[in-house]
Write a protein that holds these residues in place. Structure first.
Motif, PDB file in Angstrom:
ATOM      1  N   GLU A   9      63.042  81.756  75.698  1.00  0.00           N
ATOM      2  CA  GLU A   9      63.683  81.206  74.503  1.00  0.00           C
ATOM      3  C   GLU A   9      62.714  80.426  73.623  1.00  0.00           C
ATOM      4  O   GLU A   9      62.850  80.433  72.401  1.00  0.00           O
ATOM      5  CB  GLU A   9      64.872  80.332  74.914  1.00  0.00           C
ATOM      6  CG  GLU A   9      65.959  81.155  75.594  1.00  0.00           C
ATOM      7  CD  GLU A   9      66.990  80.313  76.307  1.00  0.00           C
ATOM      8  OE1 GLU A   9      68.169  80.396  75.928  1.00  0.00           O
ATOM      9  OE2 GLU A   9      66.595  79.568  77.233  1.00  0.00           O
ATOM     10  N   ASP A  27      61.221  82.940  71.451  1.00  0.00           N
ATOM     11  CA  ASP A  27      62.178  83.870  70.856  1.00  0.00           C
ATOM     12  C   ASP A  27      61.826  85.316  71.230  1.00  0.00           C
ATOM     13  O   ASP A  27      61.779  86.206  70.391  1.00  0.00           O
ATOM     14  CB  ASP A  27      62.235  83.695  69.336  1.00  0.00           C
ATOM     15  CG  ASP A  27      63.456  84.363  68.726  1.00  0.00           C
ATOM     16  OD1 ASP A  27      64.486  84.486  69.427  1.00  0.00           O
ATOM     17  OD2 ASP A  27      63.369  84.805  67.556  1.00  0.00           O
ATOM     18  N   GLU A  44      64.621  86.503  79.021  1.00  0.00           N
ATOM     19  CA  GLU A  44      64.325  85.818  77.759  1.00  0.00           C
ATOM     20  C   GLU A  44      63.370  84.658  77.984  1.00  0.00           C
ATOM     21  O   GLU A  44      63.439  83.970  78.998  1.00  0.00           O
ATOM     22  CB  GLU A  44      65.611  85.282  77.123  1.00  0.00           C
ATOM     23  CG  GLU A  44      66.578  86.356  76.695  1.00  0.00           C
ATOM     24  CD  GLU A  44      67.795  85.778  75.987  1.00  0.00           C
ATOM     25  OE1 GLU A  44      67.627  84.892  75.115  1.00  0.00           O
ATOM     26  OE2 GLU A  44      68.915  86.211  76.314  1.00  0.00           O
ATOM     27  N   LYS A  49      62.496  88.554  74.087  1.00  0.00           N
ATOM     28  CA  LYS A  49      63.351  89.166  75.101  1.00  0.00           C
ATOM     29  C   LYS A  49      62.686  90.448  75.573  1.00  0.00           C
ATOM     30  O   LYS A  49      61.973  91.099  74.811  1.00  0.00           O
ATOM     31  CB  LYS A  49      64.726  89.538  74.533  1.00  0.00           C
ATOM     32  CG  LYS A  49      65.566  88.389  74.091  1.00  0.00           C
ATOM     33  CD  LYS A  49      66.887  88.890  73.542  1.00  0.00           C
ATOM     34  CE  LYS A  49      67.713  87.731  73.014  1.00  0.00           C
ATOM     35  NZ  LYS A  49      69.000  88.178  72.487  1.00  0.00           N
TER      36      LYS A  49
END
Length: 152
Positions: A53, A56, A51, A58
């Protein structure tokens, strides 16, 4: 149909091969220069989720092969490509890392953009790994590559 085009990035890292290899196998180390979160350590046959983050985003990586201190091969995607990380010990404290990616499914201008992004991305990963392992510095290269304020 996947094409035969590939990308490659490489870097000399002034650390023992065992340490450099572990930096890519163990997410507790990798988070200092690449992704921000992983579902686990790389092991043959295991699928992990990486990921980023701050974006956002993955992605999955399924480990195809590991030769300790020499090679890690993963299927990464979607869209799925084959990524091979090679580690060559040049001396007790110098390791040459090569990242090779192939199996791109895109064509035309889309393929060209993916090749540029992959080459630049893996170069950034290796630069960050070098800074972290050699100097203990997390340069935040991945997070700073596309700051939200610049994308507006």
């Amino acid at each position: 149909m996947k094409n035969q085009i590939s990308v490659e990035a490489q870097m000399l890292i002034r650390k023992p091969v065992e340490q450099v290899f572990q930096a890519f196998i163990d997410p507790a180390l990798t988070v200092h220069f690449w992704f921000t979160k992983s579902s686990g350590k790389l092991e043959i046959g295991k699928t992990v989720i990486w990921e980023w983050e701050m974006y956002d985003v993955k992605s999955t990586a399924t480990v195809q092969d590991i030769i300790t201190n020499e090679k890690i091969t993963v299927l990464w995607g979607p869209p799925e490509t084959l990524v091979e990380f090679k580690f060559k010990s040049l001396s007790p404290d110098r390791t040459y890392v090569t990242i090779h990616q192939k199996g791109f499914q895109q064509v035309g201008d889309e393929l060209l953009q993916v090749l540029i992004d992959s080459t630049g991305g893996f170069t950034t990963v290796l630069d960050g790994c070098k800074a972290y392992l050699e100097h203990g510095i997390n340069l935040n290269l991945i997070a700073d590559k596309f700051p939200k304020e610049a994308m507006l």
